[in-house]
Design a protein around this motif. Structure first.
Motif, short mmCIF file in Angstrom:
data_model
loop_
_atom_site.label_atom_id
_atom_site.label_comp_id
_atom_site.label_asym_id
_atom_site.label_seq_id
_atom_site.Cartn_x
_atom_site.Cartn_y
_atom_site.Cartn_z
N ASP A 269 0.83 -1.21 0.00
CA ASP A 269 0.00 0.00 0.00
C ASP A 269 0.86 1.26 0.00
OD1 ASP A 269 -2.28 -1.51 0.03
OD2 ASP A 269 -2.63 -1.30 2.18
N LYS A 270 1.89 1.24 0.82
CA LYS A 270 2.73 2.42 0.98
C LYS A 270 3.45 2.76 -0.33
CE LYS A 270 3.80 5.67 3.71
NZ LYS A 270 2.72 6.57 4.14
N LYS A 271 4.02 1.76 -0.98
CA LYS A 271 4.69 2.01 -2.26
C LYS A 271 3.69 2.49 -3.30
CE LYS A 271 6.74 -1.91 -3.01
NZ LYS A 271 7.56 -2.88 -3.77
N SER A 272 2.51 1.89 -3.31
CA SER A 272 1.50 2.30 -4.29
C SER A 272 1.06 3.73 -4.05
CB SER A 272 0.30 1.36 -4.21
OG SER A 272 0.66 0.04 -4.55
N THR A 273 0.94 4.12 -2.80
CA THR A 273 0.53 5.49 -2.47
C THR A 273 1.57 6.50 -2.94
OG1 THR A 273 -0.71 4.73 -0.55
CG2 THR A 273 -0.09 7.04 -0.60
N VAL A 274 2.84 6.20 -2.64
CA VAL A 274 3.91 7.11 -3.06
C VAL A 274 3.94 7.21 -4.58
CG1 VAL A 274 6.41 7.48 -3.07
CG2 VAL A 274 5.28 6.68 -0.98
N ARG A 275 3.81 6.08 -5.26
CA ARG A 275 3.82 6.06 -6.72
C ARG A 275 2.67 6.90 -7.28
NH1 ARG A 275 3.40 1.06 -7.23
NH2 ARG A 275 5.58 0.47 -7.53
N ALA A 276 1.48 6.74 -6.69
CA ALA A 276 0.30 7.47 -7.16
C ALA A 276 0.45 8.98 -6.94
CB ALA A 276 -0.95 6.95 -6.46
N LYS A 277 1.03 9.37 -5.81
CA LYS A 277 1.21 10.79 -5.53
C LYS A 277 2.16 11.44 -6.54
CE LYS A 277 0.30 10.89 -0.54
NZ LYS A 277 0.88 11.14 0.81
N PHE B 186 -1.38 3.60 7.63
CA PHE B 186 -1.08 4.82 8.36
C PHE B 186 -0.53 5.89 7.43
CE2 PHE B 186 0.21 7.51 11.71
CZ PHE B 186 1.46 7.99 11.40
N ASN B 187 -1.15 7.07 7.45
CA ASN B 187 -0.66 8.20 6.68
C ASN B 187 0.16 9.06 7.63
OD1 ASN B 187 -0.23 10.54 5.26
ND2 ASN B 187 -2.35 10.73 4.51
N GLU B 188 1.49 9.04 7.50
CA GLU B 188 2.32 9.68 8.48
C GLU B 188 2.25 11.20 8.42
OE1 GLU B 188 3.51 7.70 6.18
OE2 GLU B 188 5.09 8.65 5.00
N ASN B 189 1.67 11.81 7.34
CA ASN B 189 1.55 13.25 7.28
C ASN B 189 0.61 13.77 8.36
OD1 ASN B 189 3.26 13.47 5.07
ND2 ASN B 189 1.60 13.12 3.62
N SER B 190 -0.48 13.05 8.61
CA SER B 190 -1.44 13.46 9.64
C SER B 190 -2.38 12.32 9.91
CB SER B 190 -2.22 14.69 9.19
OG SER B 190 -3.25 14.98 10.12
N MET B 191 -2.58 12.00 11.17
CA MET B 191 -3.49 10.92 11.53
C MET B 191 -4.94 11.36 11.35
SD MET B 191 -1.67 9.21 14.82
CE MET B 191 -2.93 7.95 14.87
N ASP B 192 -5.19 12.67 11.18
CA ASP B 192 -6.54 13.16 11.02
C ASP B 192 -6.98 13.20 9.56
OD1 ASP B 192 -6.77 13.53 13.71
OD2 ASP B 192 -5.95 15.56 13.65
N GLN B 193 -6.03 12.98 8.61
CA GLN B 193 -6.37 12.98 7.20
C GLN B 193 -6.99 11.67 6.81
OE1 GLN B 193 -2.87 13.91 5.02
NE2 GLN B 193 -2.62 15.94 5.94
N LYS C 203 9.54 10.34 0.77
CA LYS C 203 10.66 10.72 -0.10
C LYS C 203 11.73 9.64 -0.11
CE LYS C 203 10.12 15.74 0.40
NZ LYS C 203 10.73 17.00 0.92
N LYS C 204 11.98 9.06 1.08
CA LYS C 204 12.99 8.02 1.15
C LYS C 204 12.54 6.77 0.40
CE LYS C 204 15.97 5.62 4.46
NZ LYS C 204 16.34 5.47 5.90
N ASP D 46 5.89 15.28 -10.06
CA ASP D 46 7.16 15.75 -9.50
C ASP D 46 7.39 15.09 -8.14
OD1 ASP D 46 9.42 17.04 -8.72
OD2 ASP D 46 8.51 19.03 -8.54
N PRO D 47 8.49 14.35 -7.97
CA PRO D 47 8.77 13.71 -6.67
C PRO D 47 8.92 14.72 -5.54
CG PRO D 47 10.17 12.82 -8.40
CD PRO D 47 9.49 14.01 -8.98
N ASN D 48 9.29 15.96 -5.87
CA ASN D 48 9.46 16.97 -4.83
C ASN D 48 8.14 17.37 -4.20
OD1 ASN D 48 12.27 17.13 -5.21
ND2 ASN D 48 12.00 18.52 -6.96
N SER D 49 7.03 16.92 -4.78
CA SER D 49 5.72 17.22 -4.21
C SER D 49 5.45 16.42 -2.95
CB SER D 49 4.62 16.94 -5.24
OG SER D 49 4.59 15.55 -5.57
N LEU D 50 6.23 15.38 -2.73
CA LEU D 50 6.05 14.56 -1.52
C LEU D 50 6.43 15.37 -0.28
CD1 LEU D 50 7.63 11.23 -2.83
CD2 LEU D 50 5.19 11.72 -2.53
N CYS D 51 5.53 15.40 0.70
CA CYS D 51 5.76 16.20 1.91
C CYS D 51 6.42 15.41 3.03
CB CYS D 51 4.42 16.77 2.41
SG CYS D 51 3.61 17.85 1.22
N SER D 52 6.27 14.11 2.99
CA SER D 52 6.79 13.26 4.08
C SER D 52 8.22 12.81 3.77
CB SER D 52 5.89 12.04 4.26
OG SER D 52 6.52 11.07 5.05
#
Length: 238
Positions: free
Chosen positions: A72-80, A128-135, A96-97, A86-92
């Motif tokens: 799930d995590k890899k798929s989410t990063v890929r989709a974002k 788990f979305n590490e940017n915010s647990m409320d999102q 990014k890693k 632009d990979p720089n759009s990633l906030c976490s």
């Protein structure tokens, strides 16, 4: 959002532990372990990672759940990255890693309209979305079956339960051994007390024997004095 759903999300420490483990095992991270030997090695590594992550502060999950979370995590990063272009759009920093380590060379990431590459050996699960647990949790692509197979997962679960039962049994036997040792020490102290009491009774009996002997000597002496007095008065002139 319910407290239960929040509690089921991996902690940031758990996510970082998974990424660090995958950095050490990139073939596992990229799902490139093929064949019978690859499947066996994959199972061993996932079992090892499950033990590591479950010992970190956060929810405890079965191995299959952590496998699905990583997909799930890899798929989410890929989709974002596909959506933003632009990979720089990633906030976490974690995302990014993940991108830099495992997705930077993935050609599908740079194609916005291409469907997200699916991990064929995972099953969808909220993550788990590490940017915010409320999102809200982002929708993930459908995922298929576990690479090690349901039967192997059940076998691992049974082994884990067996280990737990054997651990409980060993603990019970240890407690029984401690209780037996304490009882043995109590019996030893009771035996020592009985020996002390027996020696005291022996000394008391000896004392009584000494008193009896002394009494007999006194009585004999009194009888001798009495006989002497009688002889004296009998032989005295009137």
């Amino acid at each position: 959002m319910s407290d239960r759903s929040i509690a089921s999300r991996p902690s940031g420490e758990q996510v970082m532990a998974i990424v660090d483990f995958m950095e050490q095992h990139p073939v596992l991270a990229l799902g490139q372990m093929r064949g019978v030997e690859g499947r066996e090695e994959s199972k061993k590594l996932w079992f090892q990672l499950t033990r590591i992550v479950n010992n970190i502060n956060g929810p405890t999950r079965p191995m299959k759940s952590w496998i699905k979370f990583w997909a799930d995590k890899k798929s989410t990063v890929r989709a974002k990255v596909q959506a933003a272009g632009d990979p720089n759009s990633l906030c976490s920093n974690i995302e990014k890693k993940i991108y830099d380590l495992f997705l930077a060379n993935d050609n599908t990431v740079n194609q916005k309209n291409m469907s997200v590459k699916q991990e064929s050996h995972f099953i969808e699960e909220p993550y788990f979305n590490e940017n915010s647990m409320d999102q809200s949790t982002e929708a993930q692509p459908a995922l298929a079956s576990d690479p090690v197979g349901d039967a192997e997962d059940q076998h691992i679960v049974i082994l884990q339960k067996l280990v737990t039962v054997m651990s409980d049994q060993a603990s019970a036997l240890t407690q029984l051994a401690h209780a037996s040792h304490a009882n043995s020490q109590a019996m030893e102290r009771l035996a020592e007390a009985s020996q002390i009491q027996a020696r005291a009774l022996d000394r008391l009996a000896t004392s009584f024997e000494s008193i009896g002997a002394a009494t007999h000597d006194v009585r004999t002496a009194i009888i001798g004095i009495d006989a002497s007095m009688k002889r004296f008065y009998t032989n005295s002139p009137t």
